[in-house]
Every structure is written in C-alpha cells, then in structure tokens.
Scaffold this active site. Structure first.
Site, PDB file in Angstrom:
ATOM      1  N   LYS A  60     -44.551  -9.376  16.908  1.00  0.00           N
ATOM      2  CA  LYS A  60     -43.882  -9.746  18.164  1.00  0.00           C
ATOM      3  C   LYS A  60     -42.367  -9.507  18.080  1.00  0.00           C
ATOM      4  O   LYS A  60     -41.741  -9.011  19.017  1.00  0.00           O
ATOM      5  CB  LYS A  60     -44.192 -11.217  18.454  1.00  0.00           C
ATOM      6  CG  LYS A  60     -43.405 -11.855  19.568  1.00  0.00           C
ATOM      7  CD  LYS A  60     -43.758 -11.307  20.933  1.00  0.00           C
ATOM      8  CE  LYS A  60     -42.938 -11.990  22.023  1.00  0.00           C
ATOM      9  NZ  LYS A  60     -43.053 -11.313  23.307  1.00  0.00           N
ATOM     10  N   LYS A 105     -32.811 -15.126  21.716  1.00  0.00           N
ATOM     11  CA  LYS A 105     -33.504 -15.836  20.624  1.00  0.00           C
ATOM     12  C   LYS A 105     -34.333 -14.853  19.788  1.00  0.00           C
ATOM     13  O   LYS A 105     -34.243 -14.838  18.560  1.00  0.00           O
ATOM     14  CB  LYS A 105     -34.436 -16.911  21.219  1.00  0.00           C
ATOM     15  CG  LYS A 105     -35.269 -17.644  20.183  1.00  0.00           C
ATOM     16  CD  LYS A 105     -36.441 -18.398  20.786  1.00  0.00           C
ATOM     17  CE  LYS A 105     -37.548 -17.496  21.223  1.00  0.00           C
ATOM     18  NZ  LYS A 105     -38.873 -18.082  21.361  1.00  0.00           N
ATOM     19  N   THR A 146     -43.288 -17.793  20.482  1.00  0.00           N
ATOM     20  CA  THR A 146     -42.599 -16.794  19.649  1.00  0.00           C
ATOM     21  C   THR A 146     -41.603 -17.534  18.775  1.00  0.00           C
ATOM     22  O   THR A 146     -40.640 -18.118  19.282  1.00  0.00           O
ATOM     23  CB  THR A 146     -41.829 -15.793  20.534  1.00  0.00           C
ATOM     24  OG1 THR A 146     -42.745 -15.175  21.428  1.00  0.00           O
ATOM     25  CG2 THR A 146     -41.158 -14.726  19.673  1.00  0.00           C
ATOM     26  N   PRO A 184     -41.103 -23.623  23.140  1.00  0.00           N
ATOM     27  CA  PRO A 184     -40.027 -22.629  23.031  1.00  0.00           C
ATOM     28  C   PRO A 184     -39.750 -22.077  21.624  1.00  0.00           C
ATOM     29  O   PRO A 184     -39.729 -20.864  21.427  1.00  0.00           O
ATOM     30  CB  PRO A 184     -38.797 -23.366  23.579  1.00  0.00           C
ATOM     31  CG  PRO A 184     -39.347 -24.444  24.465  1.00  0.00           C
ATOM     32  CD  PRO A 184     -40.644 -24.849  23.826  1.00  0.00           C
TER      33      PRO A 184
END
Ligand code: NAD
Length: 299
Positions: free
Chosen positions: A174, A249, A99, A66
């Site tokens: 990203k 996030k 990510t 995560p």
C-alpha cells in the site's frame, strides 16, 4: 454469512459496512464518534455500546481507523489486553484495513498470534468512491490460511483481493502504491501549470496526454484542473476524495520505510515535503489534487 465486528465507520468504513450488509453479513459497529456510529446504525448495522461489546461474539473483526496509534489502541487497549485481543473469541479472524506503518502492523499481528488469533493486514486502494461501489483493491499480508478465510468477506467490499506476502506486506504494498500516486498527482499538477504558462488549452492538453505516454490514472480520475474530468474533486472545490492530510501521512510512511531499508527515493522525499507544505498552508482537508492549487499559486 458471518457475524462481523467493524471498528471505525468513517469515510471508508461506512460504505464498506453498507456492502457487507448488502451481502447478507451481520455487522456490529463501533466508533468513538457518536455521529459516525449513528450513520452506521442508519445503514442497518447494530450499534455496539463498547469495543468489547462489538467483538465478543464476532467471527471476524475488521478495523478501519486512521493511524498506527489507533490500531494499537483498538487491538491492544490501554493495558495490552483490554482491546480486541482479549475480548474477541480466539477463533475470530482479525483484519486491519487501515493504512499504517509496517512496524506497528507486524507488532500487533505478532501479539495477536501469541494470543492465539489469526490476523491479516489488508489495506485498501480505491478511495471513498471504490468503497461505495464495492470495487476496492485489498492488499493482504499474512498467512495463506488467514487470506483464504478473509477472502469471501473482503470480496463483498472489493473487486481485487490479492495476497502479497507475510505480516506487514499488505502495508508495504500500500505504501508503494501511494508513493506512486502521490508523485503522479504532483506530476499532473506541474504539467497543467506548465501547459497554461505555455498557452495550451487544458482540455486539449488532457485529451492528448490521456492517450499518450504521459497518461496516469491520477490525472484521469483526479484531474487537478476544474472542468476537465466531471467526477474529479477539483470540480467540487477539491472536497475529498482522498484527503491531502492522508496522502501526507502515507508519503511519510513511505519515507520512514525508505530510511529503514536504506532505499533512495528522491521523488518520494520531495512529494512528502510538498504535501507537508500543502497541509501547513491549510490544504490538509482538501483532496490531494489540491497540490495543484499550491503549485499554481492559489493557496
Ligand atoms: P476517517 O477519519 O473518516 O474514519 C476513521 C474512523 O475511525 C473515524 O470515524 C474515527 O472516529 C474512528 N476511530 C478512530 N479511533 C478509534 C477508536 N479508538 N475506536 C473506534 N473508532 C475509532 O478516515 P478514513 O478516510 O475512513 O480512513 C481510514 C483509513 O483508511 C486510514 O488509515 C486511511 O489512510 C485509509 N484509507 C483511506 C482512503 C480514503 O480515500 N479516505 C483510501 C484508502 C485508505
């Protein structure tokens, strides 16, 4: 065909593993969730008994966890040499597809490099559907050599594999993409709320917008109004898809990057704030298109 250690076989990792296996690679999977690991074994991967066991004979290590703190934990371990770095053979190529923040990506890549490894950051776009279909876009940061070594393996999981710069530049790309996507899904949600208030038929509004200058991919693939785009999460009670918590996030990562570089991103800042409210109102596990419910007054 390569011997691949795959760490983190969750929503994204599991379908990525399926595609690696389908392409003929050997996959040794590792996850702290026994359920996730059992699913990977069902798909045909070998269950590793520990992180060290998963990587000791690997030619390539792929991680899909995560957040930055998880990436740090799996690469560096508790004491700095008890993770992938230290246990994987020095010849193994290390690829983090999670990510995460740019600073952690660069720090871990530098530690890997000092220890004699080649490491790339290779976050993805395309979501769970793209992972299942093998059509992900990979944004690769790292050396040309690392990129060329990784390319054939990444191509088994994605359609577009792009080398965007040095260490951390994959994450930077990203973050830019997801800031755009976060703003776009809010824009689509606001517009359909306004359309309803103006008495417009949502389907007719969509049909026109999708061929006009307001068209955006987020509106097409994740249309927030139920009943318009059959495959959109809004038609299954906003089951993800791409979780609002992950969008929050990523928008937070974009805001940190903007602050670090002194960049003005007022819409990005508002988008981050709105997604934080969505999460606080209990929408974090819903698809990011549930931001429509918040604006519509349903959450
Ligand atoms: P997820 O929570 O479904 O899966 C993550 C997996 O990592 C879990 O199974 C978890 O148990 C495992 N894990 C965590 N810490 C670990 C550790 N120390 N050792 C071993 N395993 C560990 O998350 P996901 O949706 O698969 O997302 C993974 C990453 O991909 C995130 O960084 C996310 O932002 C990114 N991403 C997700 C999507 C999406 O649509 N879900 C799209 C693009 C990128």
């Amino acid at each position: 065909m390569a011997r691949i250690a795959f760490i983190g076989v969750g929503n994204m990792g599991l379908p990525m593993v399926r595609n690696l296996l389908a392409a003929g690679h050997e996959v040794r999977a590792c996850d702290i969730s026994p359920d996730a690991l059992a699913e990977a074994a069902k798909a045909g991967a070998t269950e590793a008994v520990s992180l060290a066991d998963s990587v000791t004979a690997a030619e390539m290590v792929v991680t899909m966890v995560p957040e930055g703190k998880h990436v740090r934990a799996v690469y560096l371990g508790d004491g700095g040499n008890d993770g992938i770095i230290g246990h994987a053979p020095r010849e193994a190529l290390l690829a983090d597809c999670s990510t995460i923040d740019i600073a952690t990506a660069r720090e871990v890549a530098a530690t890997a490099s000092e220890a004699g490894y080649e490491m790339i950051d290779a976050p993805v776009s395309g979501g769970v559907a793209g992972a299942a279909a093998g059509t992900l876009t990979f944004m690769v940061g790292g050396s040309e050599t690392g990129f060329e070594r990784a390319r054939p393996v990444l191509a088994a999981m994605g359609r577009n594999v792009a080398h965007v710069g040095g260490p951390g530049h994959g994450q930077a790309t990203k973050i830019c993409n997801n800031m755009m996507a976060g703003i776009a899904i809010i824009a689509a949600s606001e517009v359909f709320c306004l359309g309803e208030a103006l008495g417009l038929d949502a389907q007719k509004l969509y049909d026109v917008l999708s061929t006009s200058t307001g068209q955006t991919r987020m509106m097409d693939t994740m249309n927030p109004v139920p009943g318009i785009v059959a495959s959109a999460p809004s038609n299954r009670d906003y089951a993800p898809g791409f979780k609002a918590a992950l969008m929050a996030k990523d928008l937070g990562l974009a805001q940190s990057a903007a602050a670090d570089t002194g960049t003005s991103t007022p819409l990005g800042a508002d988008a981050a704030a709105l997604f934080r409210i969505l999460c606080r109102n209990g929408g974090g596990e819903l698809d990011c298109s549930a931001v429509y419910k918040l604006l519509h007054g349903d959450l």
